[in-house]
Design an enzyme around this catalytic site. Structure first.
Site, short mmCIF file in Angstrom:
data_model
loop_
_atom_site.label_atom_id
_atom_site.label_comp_id
_atom_site.label_asym_id
_atom_site.label_seq_id
_atom_site.Cartn_x
_atom_site.Cartn_y
_atom_site.Cartn_z
N THR A 92 32.44 49.74 5.31
CA THR A 92 31.31 49.57 6.23
C THR A 92 31.52 48.32 7.06
OG1 THR A 92 29.86 50.60 4.58
CG2 THR A 92 28.81 49.42 6.40
N TYR A 132 31.09 35.53 8.94
CA TYR A 132 30.95 36.91 8.46
C TYR A 132 31.85 37.83 9.28
CZ TYR A 132 28.86 41.59 8.64
OH TYR A 132 28.67 42.95 8.68
#
Length: 303
Positions: free
Chosen positions: A113, A130
């Site tokens: 994902t 991130y």
């Protein structure tokens, strides 16, 4: 099928687990011993659950032979001052170890994902670490697909929303603020365009990918509606549907540095497989509001 899911106690992972169980799949989840399992409270007895801070991946894969697929949804954002090493461990090293053992035990395929913020990224500063770690793991996935011959499917999600997401997420924050009638909300001008996709449509896309028997070893799919609205439109619709008294102060905040002003999915590859999104934005917003009201949004628990 026998399917292992990471991030199962989170928003997306919990919805996926419940959908897999409804389709009679055998589900194994990886979590931490201190993970809050409230989203899975009604199905915990139907799944095999392992605490990765107590069990090795080797032990889990030995006990569950012939795992058909892994769906990796676990992720670590950098919203709360996490250390660089913590983000690298969660977003690169852990899934890399999982990918290594998946190839050892001949798992059919690995669904990763990913996020729209890495698509044509020109230095977007929000969630920078991130985004970097997600790109790094994707490169490892490509290498494993090429060398180890495991099918690696990268799902690049647009702006997913639905009931019982984390309070820190934009859509949940806006909906709950309006439900609570907070005095005012300081907002950017709101001209950023986003492709909002409801959780049920996301889950159905993963289900479509699980049914694919033949594909290249590396495949990538953009998952969204291929339609955009402005952030301002989304907020105004929430405000209208909730009949909120909150004062919306558009333009009181500046855009983030290198703000992504428009993003939408090219979902043609998924549509060729037979998938289509079914929940219009306004209907999805109403579904979230109704669920939050029934659950008791003031008692909402952050995972």
């Amino acid at each position: 099928m026998k399917i292992l899911v990471t991030g199962a106690t989170g928003f997306l992972g919990s919805h996926l687990v419940k959908a897999l169980l409804k389709d009679d799949h055998e589900v194994i989840i990886l979590k931490r011993s201190f993970s809050n399992t409230w989203r899975l409270s009604d199905v915990l007895l139907q799944i095999s659950s392992y605490d990765i801070d107590k069990y090795t991946l080797e032990k889990i894969f030995r006990e569950h032979k012939n795992i058909d697929a892994i769906i990796h949804t676990a992720t670590q954002y950098d919203r709360h001052g996490e250390k660089y090493s913590e983000i690298v461990e969660s977003n690169v090293l852990f899934p890399l170890r999982l990918l290594e053992i998946a190839t050892k035990y001949k798992v059919g395929f690995f669904i990763n994902t990913d996020s729209f913020i890495n698509k044509n990224n020109n230095g977007y500063q929000h969630l920078l670490r991130y985004a970097l770690t997600k790109r790094q793991f994707l490169e490892w996935g490509k290498q494993f697909a090429a060398i180890s011959k495991i099918r690696f499917i990268n799902v690049r999600l647009e702006h997913i929303y639905g009931p019982f997401d984390d309070d820190t997420k934009f859509t949940t924050f806006i909906i709950k603020s309006c439900l609570r009638n907070v005095t005012e909300l300081a907002l950017t001008p709101g001209n950023q365009k986003r492709d909002f996709i409801y959780i049920d449509d996301v889950v159905s896309a993963y289900n479509t990918l699980l049914k694919q028997k033949d594909s290249d070893f590396f495949c990538e799919y953009e998952l969204g509606t291929n339609k955009t609205v402005t952030i301002r439109y989304f907020i105004e619709q929430v405000h209208k549907i909730t009949q909120s008294n909150t004062n919306l102060i558009f333009g009181s905040l500046s855009y983030r540095e290198n703000e992504i002003m428009e993003s939408k999915a090219n979902n043609e590859k998924l549509r060729i497989l037979g998938w289509q999104d079914k929940v219009p934005l306004n209907e999805g917003i109403k579904k979230v509001i109704q669920e939050e009201k029934e659950f008791g949004f003031e008692k909402f628990i952050i995972d």
